[in-house]
Motif scaffolding. Structure first.
Motif, PDB file in Angstrom:
ATOM      1  N   ILE A 218      29.353  44.722  52.828  1.00 39.29           N
ATOM      2  CA  ILE A 218      30.912  44.923  52.961  1.00 39.29           C
ATOM      3  C   ILE A 218      31.090  46.270  51.995  1.00 39.29           C
ATOM      4  O   ILE A 218      30.632  46.138  50.657  1.00 39.29           O
ATOM      5  N   ILE A 219      31.498  47.421  52.381  1.00 40.42           N
ATOM      6  CA  ILE A 219      32.022  48.290  51.238  1.00 40.42           C
ATOM      7  C   ILE A 219      33.620  48.623  51.245  1.00 40.42           C
ATOM      8  O   ILE A 219      34.241  48.759  52.109  1.00 40.42           O
ATOM      9  N   LEU A 220      33.940  48.382  50.181  1.00 46.37           N
ATOM     10  CA  LEU A 220      35.423  48.413  49.670  1.00 46.37           C
ATOM     11  C   LEU A 220      35.670  49.615  48.948  1.00 46.37           C
ATOM     12  O   LEU A 220      34.437  50.167  48.271  1.00 46.37           O
ATOM     13  N   ALA A 221      36.761  50.062  48.715  1.00 46.47           N
ATOM     14  CA  ALA A 221      37.204  51.320  47.988  1.00 46.47           C
ATOM     15  C   ALA A 221      38.489  51.492  47.555  1.00 46.47           C
ATOM     16  O   ALA A 221      39.201  50.905  48.105  1.00 46.47           O
ATOM     17  N   GLU A 222      38.424  51.986  46.279  1.00 46.64           N
ATOM     18  CA  GLU A 222      39.894  52.182  45.715  1.00 46.64           C
ATOM     19  C   GLU A 222      40.740  53.464  46.392  1.00 46.64           C
ATOM     20  O   GLU A 222      40.005  54.242  47.014  1.00 46.64           O
ATOM     21  N   SER A 250      38.719  58.343  50.036  1.00 44.38           N
ATOM     22  CA  SER A 250      38.588  57.050  50.731  1.00 44.38           C
ATOM     23  C   SER A 250      39.334  56.914  52.048  1.00 44.38           C
ATOM     24  O   SER A 250      38.990  56.183  52.933  1.00 44.38           O
ATOM     25  N   GLU A 251      40.843  57.440  52.077  1.00 40.47           N
ATOM     26  CA  GLU A 251      41.226  57.166  53.522  1.00 40.47           C
ATOM     27  C   GLU A 251      40.771  58.080  54.601  1.00 40.47           C
ATOM     28  O   GLU A 251      40.687  57.446  55.843  1.00 40.47           O
ATOM     29  N   GLU A 261      37.201  48.623  53.935  1.00 39.79           N
ATOM     30  CA  GLU A 261      38.640  48.463  53.448  1.00 39.79           C
ATOM     31  C   GLU A 261      38.802  49.114  52.276  1.00 39.79           C
ATOM     32  O   GLU A 261      38.138  49.229  51.527  1.00 39.79           O
ATOM     33  N   ILE A 262      40.071  49.696  52.323  1.00 38.62           N
ATOM     34  CA  ILE A 262      40.529  50.252  50.861  1.00 38.62           C
ATOM     35  C   ILE A 262      41.445  49.020  50.282  1.00 38.62           C
ATOM     36  O   ILE A 262      42.397  48.513  51.036  1.00 38.62           O
ATOM     37  N   VAL A 263      41.176  48.904  49.173  1.00 34.13           N
ATOM     38  CA  VAL A 263      41.850  47.630  48.405  1.00 34.13           C
ATOM     39  C   VAL A 263      42.443  48.162  47.122  1.00 34.13           C
ATOM     40  O   VAL A 263      41.828  48.746  46.103  1.00 34.13           O
ATOM     41  N   GLU A 264      43.536  47.983  47.015  1.00 35.68           N
ATOM     42  CA  GLU A 264      44.555  48.384  45.664  1.00 35.68           C
ATOM     43  C   GLU A 264      43.860  47.440  44.629  1.00 35.68           C
ATOM     44  O   GLU A 264      43.531  46.515  44.652  1.00 35.68           O
ATOM     45  N   ARG A 265      43.850  47.978  43.334  1.00 35.80           N
ATOM     46  CA  ARG A 265      43.416  47.412  42.269  1.00 35.80           C
ATOM     47  C   ARG A 265      43.942  46.051  41.888  1.00 35.80           C
ATOM     48  O   ARG A 265      43.117  45.164  41.437  1.00 35.80           O
ATOM     49  N   ARG A 269      40.771  41.557  42.675  1.00 35.92           N
ATOM     50  CA  ARG A 269      40.011  40.178  42.350  1.00 35.92           C
ATOM     51  C   ARG A 269      40.023  39.086  43.745  1.00 35.92           C
ATOM     52  O   ARG A 269      39.307  38.487  44.129  1.00 35.92           O
ATOM     53  N   ASN A 270      41.514  39.156  44.095  1.00 34.28           N
ATOM     54  CA  ASN A 270      41.560  38.140  45.336  1.00 34.28           C
ATOM     55  C   ASN A 270      41.004  38.422  46.465  1.00 34.28           C
ATOM     56  O   ASN A 270      40.224  37.697  47.302  1.00 34.28           O
ATOM     57  N   ARG A 271      40.837  39.946  46.742  1.00 31.56           N
ATOM     58  CA  ARG A 271      39.855  40.177  48.114  1.00 31.56           C
ATOM     59  C   ARG A 271      38.379  39.779  47.911  1.00 31.56           C
ATOM     60  O   ARG A 271      37.724  39.393  48.747  1.00 31.56           O
ATOM     61  N   LEU A 272      37.791  39.993  46.655  1.00 31.62           N
ATOM     62  CA  LEU A 272      36.430  39.542  46.411  1.00 31.62           C
ATOM     63  C   LEU A 272      36.021  37.944  46.391  1.00 31.62           C
ATOM     64  O   LEU A 272      35.261  37.527  46.980  1.00 31.62           O
ATOM     65  N   THR A 273      37.292  37.362  46.005  1.00 35.99           N
ATOM     66  CA  THR A 273      37.288  35.858  45.941  1.00 35.99           C
ATOM     67  C   THR A 273      37.196  35.463  47.562  1.00 35.99           C
ATOM     68  O   THR A 273      36.325  34.542  47.642  1.00 35.99           O
ATOM     69  N   THR A 274      37.973  35.895  48.277  1.00 38.48           N
ATOM     70  CA  THR A 274      38.142  35.634  49.642  1.00 38.48           C
ATOM     71  C   THR A 274      36.826  35.911  50.506  1.00 38.48           C
ATOM     72  O   THR A 274      36.064  35.016  51.232  1.00 38.48           O
ATOM     73  N   ILE A 275      36.126  37.046  49.981  1.00 36.97           N
ATOM     74  CA  ILE A 275      35.089  37.432  50.626  1.00 36.97           C
ATOM     75  C   ILE A 275      33.744  36.548  50.322  1.00 36.97           C
ATOM     76  O   ILE A 275      32.906  36.224  51.159  1.00 36.97           O
ATOM     77  N   LEU A 276      33.677  36.408  48.894  1.00 42.25           N
ATOM     78  CA  LEU A 276      32.669  35.478  48.738  1.00 42.25           C
ATOM     79  C   LEU A 276      33.082  34.058  48.828  1.00 42.25           C
ATOM     80  O   LEU A 276      31.744  33.287  49.301  1.00 42.25           O
ATOM     81  N   THR A 277      33.892  33.323  49.094  1.00 38.29           N
ATOM     82  CA  THR A 277      34.133  32.078  49.658  1.00 38.29           C
ATOM     83  C   THR A 277      33.898  32.051  51.007  1.00 38.29           C
ATOM     84  O   THR A 277      33.067  31.015  51.445  1.00 38.29           O
TER      85      THR A 277
END
Length: 336
Positions: A218-222, A250-251, A261-265, A269-277
């Protein structure tokens, strides 16, 4: 000469006016590179290192980044104290590295360790742009490879925050070899069934982009992060054409399928928590998926045996070949 004498003769005299300015303490103010505004450093820090005027992203120090995403007091550094060599005997290189160590308090351009995010154990590596623009030399590659290998051994996900100018030119071929080493470690990590999340920040370029940065499951970007191999100016000079607006941001990469996905700063943390869970190995969904894969593997093995039987049936009787063709799990065209 006559003109020069005339110019000097008619030139007015100018005096420099000295203006007394109040002394501003170091570290009180910061300048945003996006809008050129002068803002209070404390306001920037409290706003996740985002400019309160234009929303532009400041680069984040490694330990501050770790503090922003991991559970409190859960980070344990690993693989520290590795010595940076000078394989090309580059003049002044060792002194420059030592000066950066003293200035930043880091031993190299990447900080690695183990932590928890939302209660999920992870191995984490964070690049720090203050250290030679987080270029990847021998030690950076070694620390990342060791972190990935540790994650593979412990059966936990790995997260890497990339921010780099690419391979470190002061180390030549030794730095380029780190591309293969980190990629091989991640391949073994993937084959063991473990998760790798890559988070791309501004900038992610060069050999880092061409190796571990773009290998994430999974590749995320700011937002608005520069991501690419060669920089836009280099490409324009090479091809002699003007690039599209926003190229390599990134867009642009999200639109063309290079990132997920582009994830705001503030949401990272919440996005990483969701993916890991969602990818926990003790989850029923994971177990079910594993059993499905195991079942498919068994079916594939049966089909391979069927193919072997039919191939060997050339030496058998006609009736044996008829029986082989009537097998329920006989191979179909796509198997061949």
């Amino acid at each position: 000469m006559k003109f020069q004498r005339l110019f000097k003769k008619n030139r007015k005299e100018y005096t420099t006016v000295k203006v007394n300015t109040s002394n501003v303490p170091d570290g009180l103010l910061r300048k945003c590179k996006k809008c050129s505004s002068i803002v209070l450093a404390e306001d920037v820090k409290n706003n996740n290192y985002i400019c309160p005027k234009c929303g532009g992203y400041f680069r984040v120090h490694a330990y501050r980044r770790i503090e922003m995403v991991v559970d409190k007091d859960s980070f344990e550094p690993m693989f520290e104290g590795l010595n940076t060599r000078n394989p090309l005997k580059m003049k002044g290189y060792e002194a420059k590295v030592q000066a950066l160590r003293d200035k930043t308090g880091l031993d190299e351009a990447v900080t690695t360790g183990r932590a928890t995010i939302g209660g999920n154990s992870v191995a984490i590596a964070v690049c720090d742009g203050r250290f030679l623009m987080a270029s990847m030399g021998e030690v950076v590659g070694e620390k990342i490879a060791k972190t990935v290998e540790y994650a593979t051994k412990e059966n936990i996900p790995v997260i890497i925050f990339a921010c780099s100018g690419g391979a470190r030119m002061q180390e030549g071929m030794v730095s380029l070899m780190q591309m293969a080493k980190t990629s091989a470690a991640l391949k073994r990590h993937s084959e063991s069934g473990n998760l790798y999340i890559s988070v791309l920040t501004d900038p992610t370029t060069g050999g880092v982009t061409a190796s571990f940065a773009m290998l994430g499951d999974i590749i995320l970007a700011e937002p608005k992060a520069l991501i690419g191999f060669a920089g836009p100016r280099v490409i324009e000079q090479t091809i002699g054409q003007k690039l599209p607006k926003g190229f390599q941001r990134s867009e642009f990469l999200l639109e063309h399928g290079f990132i997920d996905e582009i994830v705001e700063r503030k949401d990272l943390r919440n996005r990483l928590t969701t993916i890991l869970t969602l990818h926990k190995k003790d989850d029923k969904s994971y177990t079910d998926n594993f059993n499905i894969k195991k079942e498919k593997s068994t079916m594939a093995q049966k089909k391979r045996e069927s193919i072997k039987m039919i191939t060997e049936s050339v030496k058998k009787s006609a009736w044996d070949r008829v029986l082989a063709s009537r097998m329920n799990d006989r191979p179909i065209a796509s198997d061949y």
